[in-house]
Design an enzyme around this catalytic site. Structure first.
Site, PDB file in Angstrom:
ATOM      1  N   ARG A   1       0.842  -1.202   0.000  1.00 19.54           N
ATOM      2  CA  ARG A   1       0.000   0.000   0.000  1.00 19.54           C
ATOM      3  C   ARG A   1       0.875   1.249   0.000  1.00 19.54           C
ATOM      4  NH1 ARG A   1      -1.167   4.216  -0.245  1.00 19.54           N
ATOM      5  NH2 ARG A   1      -2.974   5.400   0.444  1.00 19.54           N
TER       6      ARG A   1
ATOM      7  N   ILE B   1      -0.347   7.769   8.223  1.00 20.71           N
ATOM      8  CA  ILE B   1      -1.325   6.721   8.546  1.00 20.71           C
ATOM      9  C   ILE B   1      -1.086   5.518   7.632  1.00 20.71           C
ATOM     10  CG2 ILE B   1      -3.754   6.189   8.965  1.00 20.71           C
ATOM     11  CD1 ILE B   1      -4.350   9.213   8.810  1.00 20.71           C
ATOM     12  N   PRO B   2       0.022   4.789   7.840  1.00 27.02           N
ATOM     13  CA  PRO B   2       0.209   3.581   7.036  1.00 27.02           C
ATOM     14  C   PRO B   2      -0.947   2.626   7.310  1.00 27.02           C
ATOM     15  CG  PRO B   2       1.853   3.718   8.798  1.00 27.02           C
ATOM     16  CD  PRO B   2       1.075   4.980   8.836  1.00 27.02           C
ATOM     17  N   HIS B   3      -1.457   2.024   6.251  1.00 21.84           N
ATOM     18  CA  HIS B   3      -2.616   1.150   6.425  1.00 21.84           C
ATOM     19  C   HIS B   3      -2.690   0.133   5.299  1.00 21.84           C
ATOM     20  CE1 HIS B   3      -4.008   4.467   3.865  1.00 21.84           C
ATOM     21  NE2 HIS B   3      -4.803   3.577   3.309  1.00 21.84           N
ATOM     22  N   ALA B   4      -3.481  -0.905   5.540  1.00 23.34           N
ATOM     23  CA  ALA B   4      -3.692  -1.932   4.521  1.00 23.34           C
ATOM     24  C   ALA B   4      -4.878  -2.785   4.915  1.00 23.34           C
ATOM     25  CB  ALA B   4      -2.453  -2.819   4.387  1.00 23.34           C
TER      26      ALA B   4
END
Length: 157
Positions: free
Chosen positions: A52, A66-69
């Protein structure tokens, strides 16, 4: 669901020191290890978050990333938060380094809840007074208390 309920003593990293964006993301994902059933599951989460991040940096500005997956590897939403001791380059959209980093990982099967949680993180962290409060925290307990107090002010779960 509130953000506070996703965080705990293990998944909040105060005064955290890292040398790179990659090291930071790895540390945040590793903080979720207790919530994983296997090393394979943890590796899938690592892979999903980095995939991502390759699409576009999750450094959203104002010192926040806001690292997210979403991934099949998890069946519920998981989160970790880091307050960095020193600002870190994160390829943010405003070209400013970050100190506040909120990792969110959710199941592929629940897209709407994932989007709602990302929105909640953004709204909460968009408050300048809340960011300042978090930046002044020195312990996990202070950070958890700050999240709980702020969410109780603005959100009803």
């Amino acid at each position: 669901m509130n953000l506070f309920s996703l965080l705990d003593q293990v998944t909040v990293l105060p005064n955290f020191v890292v040398g790179s964006k990659e090291e930071l993301i790895n540390a945040l994902v590793d903080a979720l290890e207790e919530k994983m059933e296997s090393g394979e599951q943890l590796e899938e989460v690592h892979k999903a978050v980095f995939e991502r991040e390759e699409i576009m940096s999750t450094g959203v500005g104002k010192g926040l990333a806001i690292p997210h997956a979403k991934t099949k590897a998890v069946t519920e939403n998981l989160a970790a938060f880091a307050l960095l001791k020193e600002p870190l380059d994160f390829d943010s959209i405003d070209n400013e380094p970050v100190r506040l980093v909120f990792l969110l990982v959710g199941p592929e099967s629940n897209n709407s809840q994932h989007i709602k949680l990302l929105s909640r993180i953004s709204r909460l962290m968009n408050s300048g007074s809340f960011r300042e409060k978090i930046l002044g925290c020195t312990s996990t307990e202070e950070i958890l208390d700050a999240f709980q107090e702020e969410e109780e002010k603005y959100f009803v779960s």
